[in-house]
Design an enzyme around this catalytic site. Structure first.
Site, mmCIF file in Angstrom:
data_model
loop_
_atom_site.group_PDB
_atom_site.id
_atom_site.type_symbol
_atom_site.label_atom_id
_atom_site.label_comp_id
_atom_site.label_asym_id
_atom_site.label_seq_id
_atom_site.Cartn_x
_atom_site.Cartn_y
_atom_site.Cartn_z
ATOM 1 N N SER A 287 12.787 5.881 -13.619
ATOM 2 C CA SER A 287 11.698 6.632 -14.235
ATOM 3 C C SER A 287 11.614 8.043 -13.653
ATOM 4 C CB SER A 287 10.388 5.872 -14.020
ATOM 5 O OG SER A 287 9.289 6.706 -14.255
ATOM 6 N N SER A 288 11.698 8.137 -12.317
ATOM 7 C CA SER A 288 11.595 9.447 -11.678
ATOM 8 C C SER A 288 12.742 10.359 -12.079
ATOM 9 C CB SER A 288 11.627 9.306 -10.160
ATOM 10 O OG SER A 288 10.467 8.696 -9.714
ATOM 11 N N THR B 140 7.045 27.158 5.626
ATOM 12 C CA THR B 140 5.746 26.545 5.354
ATOM 13 C C THR B 140 4.632 27.470 5.822
ATOM 14 O OG1 THR B 140 6.838 24.461 5.827
ATOM 15 C CG2 THR B 140 4.484 24.374 5.479
ATOM 16 N N ARG C 45 1.609 1.588 15.222
ATOM 17 C CA ARG C 45 1.209 1.385 13.833
ATOM 18 C C ARG C 45 1.674 0.000 13.381
ATOM 19 N NH1 ARG C 45 5.728 4.868 10.508
ATOM 20 N NH2 ARG C 45 4.559 4.086 8.734
ATOM 21 N N SER D 54 -1.301 27.418 -5.436
ATOM 22 C CA SER D 54 -0.961 28.817 -5.724
ATOM 23 C C SER D 54 -1.497 29.273 -7.067
ATOM 24 C CB SER D 54 0.566 29.009 -5.697
ATOM 25 O OG SER D 54 1.062 28.650 -4.432
ATOM 26 N N ASP E 60 6.676 21.362 -26.452
ATOM 27 C CA ASP E 60 6.623 19.998 -25.897
ATOM 28 C C ASP E 60 7.685 19.933 -24.805
ATOM 29 O OD1 ASP E 60 6.560 17.140 -25.470
ATOM 30 O OD2 ASP E 60 5.641 16.969 -27.447
ATOM 31 N N TYR F 214 8.985 16.044 0.600
ATOM 32 C CA TYR F 214 8.745 17.353 -0.025
ATOM 33 C C TYR F 214 8.535 17.226 -1.518
ATOM 34 C CZ TYR F 214 9.713 19.051 4.543
ATOM 35 O OH TYR F 214 9.635 19.249 5.880
ATOM 36 N N LYS G 257 3.948 30.253 3.437
ATOM 37 C CA LYS G 257 3.094 29.875 2.314
ATOM 38 C C LYS G 257 1.622 29.941 2.698
ATOM 39 C CE LYS G 257 6.066 27.078 -0.453
ATOM 40 N NZ LYS G 257 5.661 27.744 -1.689
ATOM 41 N N HIS H 43 0.848 -1.208 0.000
ATOM 42 C CA HIS H 43 0.000 0.000 0.000
ATOM 43 C C HIS H 43 0.877 1.249 0.000
ATOM 44 C CE1 HIS H 43 -2.834 3.115 1.302
ATOM 45 N NE2 HIS H 43 -2.069 3.342 2.355
ATOM 46 N N HIS I 134 14.971 13.186 12.088
ATOM 47 C CA HIS I 134 13.791 13.300 12.971
ATOM 48 C C HIS I 134 12.860 12.097 12.811
ATOM 49 C CE1 HIS I 134 11.558 15.836 9.701
ATOM 50 N NE2 HIS I 134 11.209 14.578 9.607
ATOM 51 N N HIS I 135 13.118 11.260 11.816
ATOM 52 C CA HIS I 135 12.374 10.000 11.706
ATOM 53 C C HIS I 135 12.978 8.939 12.615
ATOM 54 C CE1 HIS I 135 10.129 11.261 8.078
ATOM 55 N NE2 HIS I 135 11.220 11.971 7.844
ATOM 56 N N GLU J 128 12.061 13.229 -0.161
ATOM 57 C CA GLU J 128 10.953 12.576 -0.876
ATOM 58 C C GLU J 128 9.602 13.108 -0.391
ATOM 59 O OE1 GLU J 128 10.570 10.511 -3.320
ATOM 60 O OE2 GLU J 128 8.487 9.881 -3.023
ATOM 61 N N TRP K 49 7.041 0.007 3.925
ATOM 62 C CA TRP K 49 7.588 0.660 2.721
ATOM 63 C C TRP K 49 8.955 1.238 3.023
ATOM 64 C CZ3 TRP K 49 8.890 5.695 1.064
ATOM 65 C CH2 TRP K 49 8.684 6.713 1.986
ATOM 66 N N HIS L 243 13.297 11.940 3.520
ATOM 67 C CA HIS L 243 12.697 13.217 3.883
ATOM 68 C C HIS L 243 12.544 14.167 2.701
ATOM 69 C CE1 HIS L 243 10.456 15.418 6.662
ATOM 70 N NE2 HIS L 243 10.896 16.479 6.028
#
Lengths: 530, 373
Positions: free
Chosen positions: A174-175, A333, A455, A273, A110, A262, A336, A81, A307-308, A260, A146, A258
């Protein structure tokens, strides 16, 4: 080859009903609009698939005890998932939007590297086919979350780990190709007069996101490769018995992970925006500070990964450093969010579906930001870490954040893509059902997490039963609500009220200067930007 | 008298704790956990206030500045003063948050001058406790019966939060935990102490607590550690120091006597019925989670024990793998966990159950012969 020629012939005869037909159009296409559409459909299919897996999880958690699946399969569901939603749903959706919109927003004909564009899309279905096929192997698919922490993913994982590694490699390639394409396009193909500080924010946020992607996807590739060699080729990167360190895995993973996070939210900022000024009929407040805030968030994202990992046991000085840097992220943040509110302030606001999703994004993403700030406080993080509080936090920023912004974008640009207005009534149903159910689904998770539910468990103590039941009901309601979205999009593609070139009164930008639906080739001659 | 008081206290504890922590973080029972709770509430309130201001402004303009009310849009799009202000103010708020957070964190990480030290070792899927100052060590396993998990029996009050042998610590003393793992990463978490620390294989982490209230405190493994991650709870009993001393002395004596007894019983043989009965019990308690009650394992993850070369032929290999585990797999070393008799019984059981029918009986002495001491 023949298809490229075919495209050109066809294009000469009929500017609107373009493109060769049949499967080869889609297989060989180098058109940014075709590829964008394929990315978007692919991500929607993955969204439904990953969502079904979430529903398996929520069905099992509806009551305490084991009812439907065994714990090993449960772990496969949580893992796949997560992988599908991150790499299959959110990221390809953003790439799809970038493909469709970036060239049209900067006045380019293009993407700069169209063949690579085709390739970067077409390897994705193979990556996910490999990942999904691994679920049917003896011993099952990946079951280590994951985040695939070693040594659970190395010594203690099933044989399908090799397939997991290869599929992540393909997703990463790909990314990276997608990101290179975005950067090259933006740097080289802006219309005359389109200076950097005139680019729409969606282009800016994607530009910065693309640099993040190029910086961190190779790190992920390194992490999975080390997992591969630790498991199959006798290396000991993450095995203390051979001089390695399992915590090093987490440092490497989150150095990717991390930024990732963002990567999955910056393009949302760009979308919102665009939409909030359009429906407030007032220019975006603080354009320059938005750009700088995005860059600041991207820069800081490389300094907060640990921080993870506060509970892994790090020196106090390190924990303090990562706590301060993480707290600091709330400043740009916050800027924004304040800018969006100031954009609305004294505007002339109307509430079409894109605006509704954008407003829900601002509020719910901010709630996710608050819980993020709470999680940044190391001493309290010890209590929150690996509980449902964290699950609530990242689903607020990813589902009611990233995915809501993608929905907002889809509604905002559907008239441009299809040439038809979508059914506003049905779309409002989709919005209100999604809004209510997403909160029933994720808000109570805060409470059950604070009450102490870890979790990634298939079964739980009795005091968590009531809240889990509510959460599961919310999950099914949210899942079913997305079928309304499918209905709206299918109806809109097939027909509906004819859309004008600029269906939204307050919208600005080059994409609204071309007819709806956007012709197969736009801006063959670059527009002049004043 | 005191025992009765504690009994009453501990009996009330689950209800008190669950009523209190149903929707919010527990305040816990240590000075640190209270400080953590206060920090949590402070930041929560700050966030709520900011939320009210920001969302208030948003809803105000959504109501007052809407097109349907004929509101005409203004045209302003920047204001340097305001922008500086809303960059600086959040920054100051953050500094206000960081100060108490820093001092709490420093207090939490100070493990010096402890009175009692316990080595906590996680493994799939149980905890092991070893007291440094005493010759006492034991495993702590989930005590909830599988029939409750499989919905065949009604679930008890402490469903999934109960263990066979809880950790016992003294109140009013600084207890230091050294935390590590034998296999994958686990995380030792007791919410009431505000202690959560990862158990990393090959490395030792430190944490500490000083519990003021006697009572029973429950927690769970917090880091995904494989199939039965949800089934490795932690239960800690905090006893008054005198009671704790009595308990630990009794444990020490009992464990010493058990070892002596085991050596004495080496000469004795057990009957087939005895071996099979004990073996089945040990198997279901220790082996069935992976190899499954029917011995078939899970293909591709946990090997089957039915009709394989090892269980039908290789007696020594079979005893060794139970004693020492298998490096690089989930198969643990049970040598420290089970007695010689239990290992003899479970090997006998595996060699004769599910149609394996080798007819071989293994005795404690056979197992003892394979130990390397």
């Amino acid at each position: 080859m023949s298809s490229a020629a075919g495209t050109m012939d066809h294009h000469d005869h009929d500017h609107h009903h373009h493109a060769p037909s049949g499967i080869t159009r889609w297989l060989f296409t180098t058109n940014h609009k075709d590829i964008g559409s394929m990315y978007l459909w692919f991500s929607f299919i993955m969204f439904l698939l990953g969502g079904s897996m979430a529903l398996v999880i929520r069905a099992e958690l509806f009551q305490p005890g084991l009812q439907l699946v065994d714990p090993h399969f449960f772990n496969q569901m949580t893992t796949v998932h997560g992988l599908i939603m991150v790499f299959g749903a959110v990221m390809p959706a953003f790439t799809g939007l970038a493909n469709w919109m970036v060239p049209m927003m900067i006045g380019a004909p293009d993407m700069a590297l169209p063949r690579m564009n085709n390739w970067s899309f077409w390897i994705l279905p193979f990556a996910f086919a490999i990942l999904l096929a691994s679920l049917f192997m003896e011993g099952g698919g990946p079951a280590f979350g994951w985040t695939f922490y070693a040594p659970l993913s190395t010594t203690y994982s099933s044989d399908s780990t090799a397939l997991f590694v290869f599929s992540v490699h393909i997703m990463g390639i790909s990314s990276i190709m997608g990101a290179i394409n975005v950067i090259v396009t933006i740097m080289n193909m802006r219309a005359p007069g389109m200076t950097y500080m005139k680019m729409p924010l969606f282009v800016w946020t994607w530009f910065i996101t693309a640099f993040l992607l190029i910086a961190v996807m190779p790190v992920l590739a390194g992490a999975v490769t080390m997992v591969l060699t630790d498991k199959y080729f006798g290396t000991s990167f993450f095995d203390a018995a051979g001089g390695g360190d399992p915590v090093m895995f987490q440092h490497i993973f989150w150095f990717f992970g991390h930024p990732e996070v963002y990567i999955m939210i910056l393009p949302s900022f760009g979308i919102v925006s665009a939409i909030i000024p359009a429906f407030s009929r007032k220019p975006l407040f603080g354009y320059a500070s938005m750009v700088y805030a995005t860059a600041a968030i991207a820069g800081l994202s490389f300094l907060v990964w640990a921080h993870h990992m506060f509970t892994t046991g790090m020196p106090v000085a390190a924990a303090l450093f990562f706590m301060y840097c993480t707290m600091l992220i709330s400043v740009p943040t916050g800027v924004k969010v304040f800018n969006w509110v100031a954009t609305m302030w004294r505007g002339s606001i109307s509430f079409e579906t894109p605006m509704l999703f954008a407003l829900a994004f601002v509020i719910l993403f901010t709630i996710g930001g608050f819980s993020g700030l709470m999680l940044a406080i190391t001493p309290v993080d010890f209590q929150y870490h690996d509980t449902y509080f964290v699950v609530a936090h990242f689903h607020y920023v990813l589902v009611s954040g990233a995915i809501f912004s993608i929905m907002a974008a889809a509604y905002y640009w559907l008239p441009k893509w299809t040439g038809h207005m979508y059914n506003e009534t049905l779309a409002k149903w989709h919005f209100w059902c999604s809004l209510i159910s997403v909160n029933v689904l994720f808000f109570p998770m805060h409470f059950v997490g604070l009450a102490g539910m870890p979790r990634r468990i298939p079964d739980y103590a009795l005091q968590f039963a009531d809240i889990n039941q509510i959460v599961s009901i919310g999950a099914f309601a949210f899942g079913l609500s997305q079928l309304i979205f499918l209905a709206v999009v299918v109806k809109c593609v097939r027909g509906g009220e004819k859309a004008p070139a600029k269906p939204w009164e307050g919208a600005t930008g080059l994409e609204w200067t071309v007819p709806s639906p956007a012709p197969y080739h736009t801006f063959d001659t670059p527009p002049e930007v004043k | 008298m005191r025992t009765r008081l504690i009994a009453a206290l501990t009996a009330a504890m689950p209800f008190a704790a669950s009523a209190q922590s149903q929707l919010n973080l527990t305040q816990g029972v240590t000075e640190i956990s209270n400080r953590v709770y206060d920090l949590h509430m402070t930041i929560l309130y700050i966030c709520i206030v900011i939320g009210i201001v920001v969302f208030g402004a948003m809803f105000w303009s959504m109501i007052a500045h809407r097109k349907s009310r004929g509101h005409k849009p203004a045209t302003f799009h920047e204001n340097v003063k305001v922008e500086i202000l809303w960059t600086v103010i959040p920054f100051l708020i953050l500094i206000g948050m960081a100060i108490p957070a820093t001092s709490t964190l420093i207090a939490m990480e100070d493990t010096s001058e402890s009175d009692v030290t316990v080595l906590v070792t996680g493994s799939q899927w149980k905890w092991h406790y070893r007291y440094f100052e005493h010759d006492v060590e034991y495993f702590s396993l989930l005590a909830t019966r599988p029939d409750q998990i499989n919905n065949k029996l009604p679930k008890g009050t402490n469903y999934l939060l109960e263990v066979d042998r809880p950790l016992v610590i003294p109140t009013g003393k600084k207890v230091r935990f050294l935390i590590t793992s034998d296999d994958v990463i686990h995380s030792w978490w007791v919410p009431d102490f505000a202690v959560k620390k990862d158990a990393n294989p090959g490395f030792i982490n430190e944490a500490w607590t000083k519990v003021d209230e006697p009572g029973i405190y429950r927690g769970q493994c917090a880091e995904l550690c494989g199939k039965d991650h949800g089934y490795m709870p932690i239960v800690v009993i905090a006893k008054e120091p005198a009671e704790y001393e009595a308990w630990i002395t009794a444990q020490e004596t009992a464990q010493r006597e058990a070892k002596e007894e085991e050596q004495r019983l080496l000469a004795m043989s057990m009957s087939e019925a005895e071996l099979m009965e004990l073996g089945e019990r040990v198997y279901l308690g220790n082996c069935a989670a992976c190899h499954q009650p029917n011995g078939q394992g899970i293909p591709g993850v946990f090997p089957s024990l039915v009709g394989t070369e090892m269980v039908t032929n290789d007696i020594n290999g079979h005893i060794d793998i139970v004693l020492y585990g298998k490096q690089g797999t989930s198969m643990q070393a049970f040598g420290n966990m089970l007695t010689l008799r239990e290992i003899a019984a479970v090997v006998t059981y595996e060699r004769n159950a599910w149609g394996n029918n080798t007819g071989e009986l293994i005795q404690a002495a056979d197992v003892n012969a394979r130990t390397k001491n």
